[in-house]
Design a protein around this motif. Structure first.
Motif, PDB file in Angstrom:
ATOM      1  N   THR A   1      11.535   6.475  -5.025  1.00 26.46           N
ATOM      2  CA  THR A   1      11.157   6.145  -6.406  1.00 26.46           C
ATOM      3  C   THR A   1       9.906   5.287  -6.417  1.00 26.46           C
ATOM      4  O   THR A   1       8.966   5.533  -7.190  1.00 26.46           O
ATOM      5  N   TRP A   2       9.870   4.272  -5.565  1.00 27.73           N
ATOM      6  CA  TRP A   2       8.690   3.415  -5.478  1.00 27.73           C
ATOM      7  C   TRP A   2       7.469   4.231  -5.068  1.00 27.73           C
ATOM      8  O   TRP A   2       6.378   4.058  -5.621  1.00 27.73           O
ATOM      9  N   ARG A   3       7.641   5.133  -4.129  1.00 26.06           N
ATOM     10  CA  ARG A   3       6.510   5.925  -3.659  1.00 26.06           C
ATOM     11  C   ARG A   3       5.978   6.850  -4.765  1.00 26.06           C
ATOM     12  O   ARG A   3       4.773   7.029  -4.925  1.00 26.06           O
ATOM     13  N   ALA A   4       6.897   7.418  -5.537  1.00 24.93           N
ATOM     14  CA  ALA A   4       6.465   8.260  -6.652  1.00 24.93           C
ATOM     15  C   ALA A   4       5.728   7.438  -7.704  1.00 24.93           C
ATOM     16  O   ALA A   4       4.712   7.873  -8.261  1.00 24.93           O
ATOM     17  N   LEU A   5       6.214   6.237  -7.970  1.00 29.21           N
ATOM     18  CA  LEU A   5       5.561   5.355  -8.939  1.00 29.21           C
ATOM     19  C   LEU A   5       4.156   4.992  -8.477  1.00 29.21           C
ATOM     20  O   LEU A   5       3.185   5.109  -9.234  1.00 29.21           O
TER      21      LEU A   5
ATOM     22  N   VAL B   1      -2.883 -12.048   5.335  1.00 29.62           N
ATOM     23  CA  VAL B   1      -2.266 -11.321   4.239  1.00 29.62           C
ATOM     24  C   VAL B   1      -1.002 -10.638   4.757  1.00 29.62           C
ATOM     25  O   VAL B   1      -0.985 -10.119   5.875  1.00 29.62           O
ATOM     26  N   SER B   2       0.056 -10.674   3.960  1.00 30.00           N
ATOM     27  CA  SER B   2       1.299  -9.974   4.275  1.00 30.00           C
ATOM     28  C   SER B   2       1.259  -8.619   3.581  1.00 30.00           C
ATOM     29  O   SER B   2       1.099  -8.542   2.351  1.00 30.00           O
ATOM     30  N   ILE B   3       1.388  -7.539   4.352  1.00 27.24           N
ATOM     31  CA  ILE B   3       1.244  -6.188   3.827  1.00 27.24           C
ATOM     32  C   ILE B   3       2.529  -5.397   4.078  1.00 27.24           C
ATOM     33  O   ILE B   3       3.132  -5.494   5.156  1.00 27.24           O
ATOM     34  N   GLY B   4       2.933  -4.617   3.087  1.00 23.68           N
ATOM     35  CA  GLY B   4       4.095  -3.749   3.220  1.00 23.68           C
ATOM     36  C   GLY B   4       3.783  -2.336   2.760  1.00 23.68           C
ATOM     37  O   GLY B   4       2.798  -2.098   2.055  1.00 23.68           O
ATOM     38  N   CYS B   5       4.637  -1.416   3.180  1.00 25.04           N
ATOM     39  CA  CYS B   5       4.526  -0.013   2.775  1.00 25.04           C
ATOM     40  C   CYS B   5       5.940   0.520   2.645  1.00 25.04           C
ATOM     41  O   CYS B   5       6.619   0.784   3.650  1.00 25.04           O
ATOM     42  N   ILE B   6       6.414   0.661   1.423  1.00 26.90           N
ATOM     43  CA  ILE B   6       7.825   0.911   1.126  1.00 26.90           C
ATOM     44  C   ILE B   6       8.167   2.393   1.272  1.00 26.90           C
ATOM     45  O   ILE B   6       7.377   3.269   0.913  1.00 26.90           O
ATOM     46  N   ALA B   7       9.391   2.653   1.775  1.00 28.26           N
ATOM     47  CA  ALA B   7       9.863   4.029   1.955  1.00 28.26           C
ATOM     48  C   ALA B   7      10.614   4.561   0.742  1.00 28.26           C
ATOM     49  O   ALA B   7      10.730   5.783   0.575  1.00 28.26           O
TER      50      ALA B   7
ATOM     51  N   VAL C   1       0.844  -1.188   0.000  1.00 33.72           N
ATOM     52  CA  VAL C   1       0.000   0.000   0.000  1.00 33.72           C
ATOM     53  C   VAL C   1       0.879   1.238   0.000  1.00 33.72           C
ATOM     54  O   VAL C   1       2.016   1.218   0.480  1.00 33.72           O
ATOM     55  N   HIS C   2       0.343   2.322  -0.542  1.00 32.68           N
ATOM     56  CA  HIS C   2       1.115   3.570  -0.616  1.00 32.68           C
ATOM     57  C   HIS C   2       1.107   4.315   0.714  1.00 32.68           C
ATOM     58  O   HIS C   2       2.150   4.811   1.159  1.00 32.68           O
ATOM     59  N   ALA C   3      -0.042   4.416   1.346  1.00 30.67           N
ATOM     60  CA  ALA C   3      -0.166   5.147   2.611  1.00 30.67           C
ATOM     61  C   ALA C   3      -0.265   4.155   3.757  1.00 30.67           C
ATOM     62  O   ALA C   3      -1.018   3.175   3.669  1.00 30.67           O
ATOM     63  N   PRO C   4       0.481   4.366   4.843  1.00 32.43           N
ATOM     64  CA  PRO C   4       0.420   3.417   5.961  1.00 32.43           C
ATOM     65  C   PRO C   4      -0.995   3.109   6.427  1.00 32.43           C
ATOM     66  O   PRO C   4      -1.315   1.954   6.733  1.00 32.43           O
ATOM     67  N   ALA C   5      -1.859   4.099   6.469  1.00 29.22           N
ATOM     68  CA  ALA C   5      -3.215   3.877   6.979  1.00 29.22           C
ATOM     69  C   ALA C   5      -4.037   2.962   6.080  1.00 29.22           C
ATOM     70  O   ALA C   5      -5.049   2.403   6.524  1.00 29.22           O
ATOM     71  N   ASP C   6      -3.623   2.771   4.825  1.00 34.18           N
ATOM     72  CA  ASP C   6      -4.392   1.948   3.894  1.00 34.18           C
ATOM     73  C   ASP C   6      -4.428   0.476   4.285  1.00 34.18           C
ATOM     74  O   ASP C   6      -5.262  -0.281   3.774  1.00 34.18           O
ATOM     75  N   TRP C   7      -3.538   0.048   5.169  1.00 40.66           N
ATOM     76  CA  TRP C   7      -3.508  -1.369   5.529  1.00 40.66           C
ATOM     77  C   TRP C   7      -4.830  -1.812   6.148  1.00 40.66           C
ATOM     78  O   TRP C   7      -5.224  -2.983   6.001  1.00 40.66           O
ATOM     79  N   ARG C   8      -5.537  -0.909   6.805  1.00 43.59           N
ATOM     80  CA  ARG C   8      -6.768  -1.276   7.487  1.00 43.59           C
ATOM     81  C   ARG C   8      -7.872  -1.700   6.514  1.00 43.59           C
ATOM     82  O   ARG C   8      -8.834  -2.356   6.922  1.00 43.59           O
ATOM     83  N   ARG C   9      -7.745  -1.338   5.263  1.00 45.95           N
ATOM     84  CA  ARG C   9      -8.729  -1.806   4.284  1.00 45.95           C
ATOM     85  C   ARG C   9      -8.550  -3.300   4.005  1.00 45.95           C
ATOM     86  O   ARG C   9      -9.524  -4.014   3.738  1.00 45.95           O
ATOM     87  N   TYR C  10      -7.305  -3.762   4.071  1.00 44.24           N
ATOM     88  CA  TYR C  10      -7.006  -5.133   3.658  1.00 44.24           C
ATOM     89  C   TYR C  10      -6.692  -6.069   4.819  1.00 44.24           C
ATOM     90  O   TYR C  10      -6.744  -7.292   4.653  1.00 44.24           O
ATOM     91  N   GLY C  11      -6.354  -5.513   5.988  1.00 41.11           N
ATOM     92  CA  GLY C  11      -6.023  -6.330   7.145  1.00 41.11           C
ATOM     93  C   GLY C  11      -6.839  -5.921   8.353  1.00 41.11           C
ATOM     94  O   GLY C  11      -7.186  -4.746   8.520  1.00 41.11           O
ATOM     95  N   ARG C  12      -7.139  -6.880   9.203  1.00 39.41           N
ATOM     96  CA  ARG C  12      -7.933  -6.613  10.404  1.00 39.41           C
ATOM     97  C   ARG C  12      -7.007  -6.275  11.569  1.00 39.41           C
ATOM     98  O   ARG C  12      -6.060  -7.023  11.851  1.00 39.41           O
ATOM     99  N   PRO C  13      -7.268  -5.176  12.288  1.00 42.50           N
ATOM    100  CA  PRO C  13      -6.460  -4.861  13.471  1.00 42.50           C
ATOM    101  C   PRO C  13      -6.621  -5.956  14.531  1.00 42.50           C
ATOM    102  O   PRO C  13      -7.712  -6.483  14.736  1.00 42.50           O
TER     103      PRO C  13
ATOM    104  N   ALA D   1       5.366   2.732  14.063  1.00 44.23           N
ATOM    105  CA  ALA D   1       6.784   2.901  14.351  1.00 44.23           C
ATOM    106  C   ALA D   1       7.659   2.835  13.100  1.00 44.23           C
ATOM    107  O   ALA D   1       8.668   3.550  13.012  1.00 44.23           O
ATOM    108  N   PHE D   2       7.285   1.999  12.134  1.00 42.85           N
ATOM    109  CA  PHE D   2       8.235   1.676  11.069  1.00 42.85           C
ATOM    110  C   PHE D   2       7.788   2.021   9.650  1.00 42.85           C
ATOM    111  O   PHE D   2       8.622   2.026   8.744  1.00 42.85           O
ATOM    112  N   TRP D   3       6.534   2.279   9.416  1.00 42.29           N
ATOM    113  CA  TRP D   3       6.089   2.546   8.034  1.00 42.29           C
ATOM    114  C   TRP D   3       6.029   4.025   7.732  1.00 42.29           C
ATOM    115  O   TRP D   3       5.680   4.811   8.616  1.00 42.29           O
ATOM    116  N   PRO D   4       6.329   4.437   6.489  1.00 38.99           N
ATOM    117  CA  PRO D   4       6.847   3.632   5.377  1.00 38.99           C
ATOM    118  C   PRO D   4       8.229   3.062   5.707  1.00 38.99           C
ATOM    119  O   PRO D   4       9.071   3.745   6.294  1.00 38.99           O
ATOM    120  N   GLY D   5       8.452   1.824   5.304  1.00 39.16           N
ATOM    121  CA  GLY D   5       9.689   1.117   5.593  1.00 39.16           C
ATOM    122  C   GLY D   5       9.380  -0.285   6.075  1.00 39.16           C
ATOM    123  O   GLY D   5       8.249  -0.754   5.997  1.00 39.16           O
TER     124      GLY D   5
END
Length: 221
Positions: free
Chosen positions: A125-129, A116-122, A65-77, A89-93
């Motif tokens: 270049t990836w973020r701009a893409l 589901v395994s979810i990431g949010c890259i820092a 996901v692009h924005a850290p908060a977007d994980w809640r759409r795909y994963g359950r807290p 603490a760690f996202w993006p990253g």
């Protein structure tokens, strides 16, 4: 004819994102490995990733996901708030966080036994893409499955050697200079436990949440 190779200029990143939105497979940088990336909603593109990599369909891709908060759409807290604390603490990253999946996960090949395994890259270049893609990506490291050790970092040269003739577009940027290992994976749904260590240390994780070492692959990068 080989893939289109693009330097990571703003205009070229728009071109690469457009190709992904059209169903293309891209080689893209991340915080660690060079990766195969596709639109997570495109089943045919996901099929191509498995074929290109020679990966078992039983092994899910990671959702990004692009924005850290977007994980809640795909994963359950989780009730203890472990996922939220790691993400805050760690996202993006790093790390990737394995959580219970919601029905919004766009393809069952991005889930494993209801997680589901979810990431949010820092990586900038990836973020701009992904800002131009405007939706989640499904990704995996850009190497042929079973051909490199887990600790081998997949740089752009190795990625092109393994799969570069089978993708549609290459964003010509290598991995960050400070990356030495694949991304840390923490399973919150069945833990929290460490599934794979990376450059993010256990001590750094334990400063946020207590994790135990239970290395069992969910979704290699």
């Amino acid at each position: 004819m080989g893939p289109t190779v693009l330097e990571p200029t703003p205009e070229n990143l728009r071109r690469a994102a457009a190709r992904v939105r059209e169903g293309g497979v891209a080689l893209v940088p991340s915080d660690t490995n060079t990766a195969l990336a596709v639109d997570a909603h495109d089943a045919e593109a996901i099929d191509r990733v498995y074929d290109i990599k020679g990966r078992s369909r039983a092994s899910p891709l990671t959702l990004f996901v692009h924005a850290p908060a977007d994980w809640r759409r795909y994963g359950r807290p989780d009730e203890a708030g472990v996922a939220r604390r790691l993400i805050d603490a760690f996202w993006p990253g790093p790390p990737f966080v394995v959580v219970e999946a919601t029905d919004a996960v766009p393809d069952d090949r991005i889930t494993l036994r209801g997680t589901v395994s979810i990431g949010c890259i820092a990586n900038p270049t990836w973020r701009a893409l992904t800002r131009h893609v405007d939706g989640p990506l499904a990704m995996t490291s850009a190497n042929r499955s079973g051909t490199v050790d887990d600790d081998t970092l997949i740089d752009l040269d190795l990625a092109r050697e393994h799969v570069g003739d089978r993708v549609d577009v290459v964003v010509a940027e290598g991995p960050p200079a400070d990356a030495t290992r694949a991304t840390t994976i923490v399973d919150v749904a069945n833990g929290p436990r460490l599934l794979r260590p990376g450059d993010l240390s256990v001590a750094e994780l334990n400063a946020v949440v207590d994790v135990f070492d239970g290395r069992e692959s969910h979704s290699p990068p």
